[in-house]
Scaffold this motif. Structure first.
Motif, PDB file in Angstrom:
ATOM      1  N   PRO A 194      47.069  30.511 -23.497  1.00 15.21           N
ATOM      2  CA  PRO A 194      46.479  30.697 -22.806  1.00 15.21           C
ATOM      3  C   PRO A 194      45.179  29.406 -22.994  1.00 15.21           C
ATOM      4  O   PRO A 194      45.344  28.654 -22.700  1.00 15.21           O
ATOM      5  CB  PRO A 194      45.391  31.643 -22.645  1.00 15.21           C
ATOM      6  N   GLY A 195      45.420  29.606 -24.680  1.00 16.48           N
ATOM      7  CA  GLY A 195      43.970  28.605 -24.865  1.00 16.48           C
ATOM      8  C   GLY A 195      45.224  26.802 -25.061  1.00 16.48           C
ATOM      9  O   GLY A 195      43.908  26.199 -24.851  1.00 16.48           O
ATOM     10  N   VAL A 196      46.130  27.150 -25.935  1.00 14.33           N
ATOM     11  CA  VAL A 196      46.594  26.418 -25.581  1.00 14.33           C
ATOM     12  C   VAL A 196      47.127  25.625 -24.153  1.00 14.33           C
ATOM     13  O   VAL A 196      46.641  24.293 -24.500  1.00 14.33           O
ATOM     14  CB  VAL A 196      48.168  25.810 -25.929  1.00 14.33           C
ATOM     15  N   ILE A 197      47.055  26.210 -23.403  1.00 18.65           N
ATOM     16  CA  ILE A 197      46.911  25.360 -21.781  1.00 18.65           C
ATOM     17  C   ILE A 197      45.986  24.985 -20.952  1.00 18.65           C
ATOM     18  O   ILE A 197      45.843  23.977 -20.762  1.00 18.65           O
ATOM     19  CB  ILE A 197      47.521  26.927 -20.828  1.00 18.65           C
ATOM     20  N   ALA A 198      44.654  26.055 -21.997  1.00 19.53           N
ATOM     21  CA  ALA A 198      43.299  24.982 -21.403  1.00 19.53           C
ATOM     22  C   ALA A 198      43.083  24.039 -22.040  1.00 19.53           C
ATOM     23  O   ALA A 198      43.056  22.466 -21.692  1.00 19.53           O
ATOM     24  CB  ALA A 198      42.129  26.819 -21.801  1.00 19.53           C
ATOM     25  N   LEU A 199      43.740  24.026 -23.336  1.00 19.67           N
ATOM     26  CA  LEU A 199      43.423  22.269 -24.312  1.00 19.67           C
ATOM     27  C   LEU A 199      44.185  21.725 -23.326  1.00 19.67           C
ATOM     28  O   LEU A 199      43.913  20.439 -23.517  1.00 19.67           O
ATOM     29  CB  LEU A 199      44.254  22.632 -25.405  1.00 19.67           C
ATOM     30  N   ILE A 200      45.578  21.925 -23.074  1.00 20.30           N
ATOM     31  CA  ILE A 200      46.314  20.716 -22.302  1.00 20.30           C
ATOM     32  C   ILE A 200      45.646  20.298 -21.112  1.00 20.30           C
ATOM     33  O   ILE A 200      45.307  19.392 -20.995  1.00 20.30           O
ATOM     34  CB  ILE A 200      48.003  21.034 -22.517  1.00 20.30           C
ATOM     35  N   PHE A 201      45.459  21.318 -20.059  1.00 20.66           N
ATOM     36  CA  PHE A 201      44.417  20.687 -19.171  1.00 20.66           C
ATOM     37  C   PHE A 201      43.713  20.064 -19.402  1.00 20.66           C
ATOM     38  O   PHE A 201      43.180  18.442 -18.841  1.00 20.66           O
ATOM     39  CB  PHE A 201      44.214  22.022 -18.140  1.00 20.66           C
ATOM     40  N   MET A 202      42.975  20.589 -20.090  1.00 23.03           N
ATOM     41  CA  MET A 202      42.072  19.457 -20.504  1.00 23.03           C
ATOM     42  C   MET A 202      41.842  17.851 -21.046  1.00 23.03           C
ATOM     43  O   MET A 202      41.278  16.815 -19.786  1.00 23.03           O
ATOM     44  CB  MET A 202      40.517  20.240 -21.592  1.00 23.03           C
ATOM     45  N   ILE A 203      43.153  18.027 -22.228  1.00 22.27           N
ATOM     46  CA  ILE A 203      43.218  16.110 -22.249  1.00 22.27           C
ATOM     47  C   ILE A 203      43.661  15.698 -21.228  1.00 22.27           C
ATOM     48  O   ILE A 203      43.628  14.816 -21.061  1.00 22.27           O
ATOM     49  CB  ILE A 203      44.002  16.474 -24.195  1.00 22.27           C
ATOM     50  N   VAL A 204      44.918  16.169 -20.010  1.00 25.83           N
ATOM     51  CA  VAL A 204      45.696  15.767 -19.643  1.00 25.83           C
ATOM     52  C   VAL A 204      44.486  15.168 -17.733  1.00 25.83           C
ATOM     53  O   VAL A 204      44.875  14.448 -17.727  1.00 25.83           O
ATOM     54  CB  VAL A 204      46.908  16.478 -18.698  1.00 25.83           C
ATOM     55  N   CYS A 205      44.676  15.882 -18.203  1.00 25.58           N
ATOM     56  CA  CYS A 205      43.505  16.028 -16.848  1.00 25.58           C
ATOM     57  C   CYS A 205      42.289  15.236 -16.693  1.00 25.58           C
ATOM     58  O   CYS A 205      41.730  14.001 -16.321  1.00 25.58           O
ATOM     59  CB  CYS A 205      43.226  17.416 -15.642  1.00 25.58           C
ATOM     60  N   SER A 206      41.307  15.437 -17.622  1.00 29.72           N
ATOM     61  CA  SER A 206      40.268  14.935 -17.988  1.00 29.72           C
ATOM     62  C   SER A 206      40.153  13.757 -18.157  1.00 29.72           C
ATOM     63  O   SER A 206      40.084  12.406 -18.141  1.00 29.72           O
ATOM     64  CB  SER A 206      38.927  14.849 -18.965  1.00 29.72           C
ATOM     65  N   THR A 207      41.111  13.076 -19.770  1.00 28.30           N
ATOM     66  CA  THR A 207      41.256  12.302 -20.806  1.00 28.30           C
ATOM     67  C   THR A 207      42.045  10.692 -19.732  1.00 28.30           C
ATOM     68  O   THR A 207      41.326   9.877 -19.570  1.00 28.30           O
ATOM     69  CB  THR A 207      42.399  12.218 -21.978  1.00 28.30           C
ATOM     70  N   LEU A 208      42.845  11.653 -19.181  1.00 26.18           N
ATOM     71  CA  LEU A 208      43.792  10.344 -18.478  1.00 26.18           C
ATOM     72  C   LEU A 208      43.071  10.252 -17.340  1.00 26.18           C
ATOM     73  O   LEU A 208      43.772   8.540 -16.696  1.00 26.18           O
ATOM     74  CB  LEU A 208      45.428  11.506 -18.288  1.00 26.18           C
ATOM     75  N   THR A 209      42.495  11.489 -16.429  1.00 28.55           N
ATOM     76  CA  THR A 209      41.782  10.550 -15.061  1.00 28.55           C
ATOM     77  C   THR A 209      41.062   9.424 -15.144  1.00 28.55           C
ATOM     78  O   THR A 209      40.597   8.351 -15.335  1.00 28.55           O
ATOM     79  CB  THR A 209      41.583  11.594 -14.795  1.00 28.55           C
ATOM     80  N   SER A 210      40.263   9.276 -16.150  1.00 29.27           N
ATOM     81  CA  SER A 210      38.864   9.164 -16.753  1.00 29.27           C
ATOM     82  C   SER A 210      39.684   8.020 -17.349  1.00 29.27           C
ATOM     83  O   SER A 210      38.920   6.939 -16.495  1.00 29.27           O
ATOM     84  CB  SER A 210      38.100   9.792 -17.975  1.00 29.27           C
ATOM     85  N   VAL A 211      40.263   7.745 -17.790  1.00 25.74           N
ATOM     86  CA  VAL A 211      41.465   6.689 -18.425  1.00 25.74           C
ATOM     87  C   VAL A 211      41.466   5.770 -17.558  1.00 25.74           C
ATOM     88  O   VAL A 211      41.189   4.447 -17.391  1.00 25.74           O
ATOM     89  CB  VAL A 211      42.079   6.385 -19.933  1.00 25.74           C
TER      90      VAL A 211
END
Lengths: 247, 368
Positions: free
Chosen positions: B176-193
């Motif tokens: 579950p932690g890894v899932i949360a981490l991945i969503f954070m990276i993929v969604c926040s980082t990629l969207t903002s970039v």
């Protein structure tokens, strides 16, 4: 008298105490190439943003393509094209995909997009490159393509914000040929530029100094009035009095 | 609507043509899952344990010998009293203590049943669990060997105790932690970039001058990442079930619904960052430092929150991933229904609303 597509009356934009645009008034005729000159910070960009429906004026009135800048920003946007100095196509999309995207954003039907893009590609001689990524094209081609895309939806007016920045003289010349062709087809061209030789290509020119319009006439008439050999001298004579120097 | 579709298609082109984006999008989850999954289920070797033999009889001697002859442990035999056990753990070298109570031998001989205590360092839950498993296996083995001659097998009953982390957060909890981490990276980082990139390129200006509504630009940017993240989520679940033998106990539908909510939270964070940052590097930095570190440290999946200073525990409340982590753990690992996680869901909904309004507000003011 020619039909007027842009009408400004005492158009003013104030940021706090700062009068970015100070009661400017002018009209632009259909099919005209209208040069909008001024040093950095003279208020060109602010005025242009209002005319493009990106910001509201503080006071005064203006219509663009017959639409009011206060109430009809959406309609204005639908009827104008825009191109800036920054290269504005997507590098990792192909030539065709870029055209399809911008055509789609302006709500053109798929059929219209297809027939017009075929026509455009033939006209530009880009048949070989149509399916290549735009990033692979030379800068001159990109710039010409960007202009073609800006008028792809056949707007009444196209706003060009220093469109030839960073382009070599030959490409600049070719670019102006395209501008003339667009104007001949009835599109009004509203262009800002830093190159005074380009100012000579315009039908009429305004020169903004400190938020006000200091001169508005045909280049020939301006040169006569200021007893100058070229537009550069006209510009210097007017801009010398400026108190604001930059953004 | 058609314009939106055109826009979304363009966004997909961007994603699929950018190798870096693709790598982050799909390479990262695989790497993370395999890394966390296998690194954590790996064997424990040469773990320091202390054996406190208060019985000192034939049985304990044999058991100790068995333990010492395995390659898993470095053993030290000495008697320890209550506080001495805690002290030994605090030094951080000792992973577990095995205690034979004084009456162990007698109980085993006469009652056929004896207790043995295993105390393990729960701060490292995986090692602790593995050690406990090994020790109980050795005890079980010994028990079996006694049973060969006797009619009824004598029972050695291990009493387990985890120090520092009584719940025994284990490898399962990493998923579950890894899932949360991945969503954070993929969604926040990629969207903002991806939004800041348009600002940098100057295409944003063109879009703003077009009749396409500015808010729609944000929506069109967000939708592809939402879709891809859900695909990614499915992929992670398949990996977890297929490779890490994790069973999904609760409702898959609920899991997807909650994940969609959390993805929207992450997208809102991304949108907000894109309004603050003016370059792709800045966007990257803000999302990595601002979002990834707290997600990694303050969610509770790497380091138990209970062990943290109070201030950090308080701060952890504003980390969205923390709530999502609790939700996934509850649904996926414990099989609980919505009635158990509505509070966490509400917190996430609240956070998303605030973040999204902030992002839209900032976007609006920046335009005018």
């Amino acid at each position: 008298m020619a039909e007027q597509v842009i009408i400004c009356k005492d158009l003013t934009k104030r940021f706090g105490d700062f009068m970015a645009v100070n009661k400017i008034s002018f009209e632009v005729n259909r099919g005209e190439i209208f040069g909008f000159l001024g040093a950095n910070g003279a208020g060109k960009t602010t005025a242009m943003r209002i005319l493009c429906g990106l910001s509201y004026p503080t006071s005064g009135a203006a219509t663009v393509a017959g639409f009011d800048v206060y109430k009809q920003q959406e309609s204005i946007k639908r009827n104008i094209g825009y191109m800036s100095q920054k290269f504005s196509l997507y590098e990792n999309l192909t030539v065709l995909e870029n055209i399809e995207f911008y055509g789609g954003v302006y709500g053109l039907s798929r059929k219209t997009i297809r027939s017009r893009s075929d026509e455009l590609i033939n006209q530009l001689g880009l048949q070989q490159e149509a399916r290549k990524l735009v990033g692979e094209l030379p800068l001159g081609w990109k710039q010409k393509l960007a202009f073609s895309v800006a008028i792809f939806h056949q707007p009444q007016i196209v706003f060009l914000d220093e469109p030839t920045g960073g382009v070599d003289p030959v490409t600049r010349r070719q670019f102006w040929d395209m501008i003339y062709a667009a104007a001949a087809s009835g599109i009004t061209v509203f262009v800002t530029t830093h190159y005074m030789d380009e100012a000579e290509y315009c039908n009429r020119v305004t020169i903004m100094v400190d938020g006000k319009i200091e001169a508005l006439d045909a280049p020939q008439a301006l040169k006569a009035r200021f007893q100058a050999n070229n537009m550069e001298e006209v510009f210097y004579q007017l801009a010398r009095g400026a108190k604001r120097s930059s953004d | 609507m058609k314009q939106l579709l055109v826009f979304i298609r363009k966004e997909f082109y961007h994603v699929f043509r950018d190798r870096r984006t693709l790598l982050i999008m799909f390479g990262l989850p695989v790497a993370q899952i395999l890394l966390f999954g296998y690194a954590l289920t790996s064997e424990v070797k040469n773990a320091h344990i202390i054996i406190s033999d208060q019985s000192m009889d034939a049985n304990t001697t044999k058991i100790i010998h068995k333990i010492q002859s395995s390659s898993y442990f470095i053993t030290e035999v000495k008697s320890l009293a209550g506080e001495e056990i805690d002290a030994a753990f605090r030094k951080g070298v000792v992973r577990a203590v095995l205690i034979f109570p004084p009456q162990f031998g007698e109980d085993l001989q006469h009652k056929g049943k004896a207790n043995v205590q295993i105390v393990a360092d729960g701060a490292d839950p995986n090692t602790a669990k593995t050690i406990i498993n090994y020790l109980t296996a050795i005890l079980g083995d010994y028990q079996q060997s006694l049973a060969d001659g006797a009619s009824a097998p004598p029972g050695i009953v291990p009493e387990l105790r985890m120090l520092y982390n009584p719940e025994g957060n284990g490898s399962l909890n990493f998923i579950p932690g890894v899932i949360a981490l991945i969503f954070m990276i993929v969604c926040s980082t990629l969207t903002s970039v991806s939004i800041v990139r348009e600002k940098e390129l100057g295409t944003m200006e063109i879009l703003l001058v077009s009749p396409f509504h500015p808010i729609m630009v944000l929506i069109a940017k967000a939708i592809p990442f939402l879709v891809l993240s859900l695909v990614n989520f499915t992929f992670i679940l398949v990996l977890s079930v297929g490779f890490l033998d994790i069973a999904i106990k609760g409702s898959i539908l609920l899991l997807f619904a909650e994940s969609t909510l959390f993805i929207i939270t992450c997208l809102s964070v991304g949108l907000l960052i894109s309004n603050i940052a003016n370059s792709q590097q800045a966007a990257m930095l803000i999302s990595m430092m601002g979002m990834m570190l707290p997600t990694l440290l303050l969610t509770g999946f790497m380091y138990p929150l209970d062990n943290m200073p109070y201030i950090l525990q308080l701060i952890s409340n504003v980390v969205p991933a923390r709530w999502y982590y609790l939700i996934v753990k509850a649904v996926m690992l414990k099989g609980l229904g919505f009635s158990y996680i509505w509070k966490e869901t509400l917190v996430l909904v609240g956070m998303t609303t605030v973040l999204l309004s902030l992002a839209l507000l900032k976007f609006k003011t920046r335009l005018s």
